[in-house]
Enzyme design. Structure first.
Site, short mmCIF file in Angstrom:
data_model
loop_
_atom_site.label_atom_id
_atom_site.label_comp_id
_atom_site.label_asym_id
_atom_site.label_seq_id
_atom_site.Cartn_x
_atom_site.Cartn_y
_atom_site.Cartn_z
N VAL A 152 7.91 1.62 5.77
CA VAL A 152 8.95 0.58 5.71
C VAL A 152 10.31 1.16 5.31
O VAL A 152 11.32 0.87 5.96
CB VAL A 152 8.53 -0.58 4.78
CG1 VAL A 152 9.70 -1.51 4.50
CG2 VAL A 152 7.37 -1.35 5.41
N THR A 207 1.42 4.43 1.52
CA THR A 207 2.16 4.99 2.65
C THR A 207 3.08 3.95 3.27
O THR A 207 4.23 4.25 3.62
CB THR A 207 1.19 5.56 3.72
OG1 THR A 207 0.39 6.57 3.09
CG2 THR A 207 1.93 6.16 4.89
N CYS A 208 2.60 2.73 3.38
CA CYS A 208 3.41 1.65 3.96
C CYS A 208 4.67 1.40 3.13
O CYS A 208 5.78 1.29 3.66
CB CYS A 208 2.60 0.36 4.06
SG CYS A 208 1.04 0.55 4.93
N SER A 209 4.49 1.32 1.83
CA SER A 209 5.59 0.95 0.93
C SER A 209 6.55 2.10 0.62
O SER A 209 7.73 1.86 0.40
CB SER A 209 5.03 0.45 -0.40
OG SER A 209 4.34 -0.76 -0.21
N THR A 241 0.86 -1.18 0.00
CA THR A 241 0.00 0.00 0.00
C THR A 241 0.90 1.24 0.00
O THR A 241 2.04 1.18 0.44
CB THR A 241 -0.95 -0.02 1.21
OG1 THR A 241 -0.17 -0.13 2.40
CG2 THR A 241 -1.92 -1.18 1.12
#
Length: 162
Positions: A56, A50-52, A48
């Site tokens: 992270v 923001t996560c990617s 996703t």
């Protein structure tokens, strides 16, 4: 259930990941965290935006600095299956220190009190975005995001707590 907070003991639970030999491992979180200082950060979903692109990468980029401050393990948790987490981990070839673990049925996420219902968006139960600093199973910092925010759970935010 109330979300996990500073002073709480980290609940035990079973998570899965692929090791360096590409073998799926099932592990109790206590076996990864007992007697150690760890960061456990959770994201709503692999791949996703923001996560990617933010969450992270920040932990990968700051891993050496975190380790220099006594962090033994950095663990990324998502309510995805271990095969998705393996593919996501491989999308970061520069990663040497972040372990990507799967909580496929969200049981551990529920034990933390950090579930997020995204059924209306077609995503089912997910994890809230969070970062926990845990020292020998005791939570020292619990940075839990509100809604779709990314303001308190970054690697820089955890560095401030060390």
């Amino acid at each position: 259930m109330a979300p996990i907070a500073v002073g709480d003991s980290l609940p035990d639970g079973t998570l899965s990941y692929f090791d360096d030999q590409d073998q799926m491992q099932t592990v109790n979180i206590h076996s990864l965290a007992a007697g150690k200082k760890i960061i456990l950060f959770g994201v709503p979903g692999a791949f996703t935006p923001t996560c990617s692109l933010k969450h992270v990468p920040g932990y990968i980029e700051k891993a050496d600095e975190l380790k220099s401050k006594g962090v033994d393990k950095i663990i990324c948790l998502s309510v995805n299956d271990p095969f998705v987490m393996k593919a996501w981990a491989k999308s970061y070839p520069e990663n040497k220190h972040v372990l990507f673990v799967a909580d496929g049925s969200a049981k551990y996420t529920h034990a933390l009190g950090l579930e997020l219902d995204l059924s209306e968006k077609g995503l089912g139960t997910r994890s809230r975005r969070f970062a926990l600093l845990v020292d020998d199973l005791k939570v020292k910092a619990a940075n839990v995001e509100a809604g779709g925010e990314f303001t308190v759970s970054s690697a820089d935010d955890i560095l401030k707590a060390l």
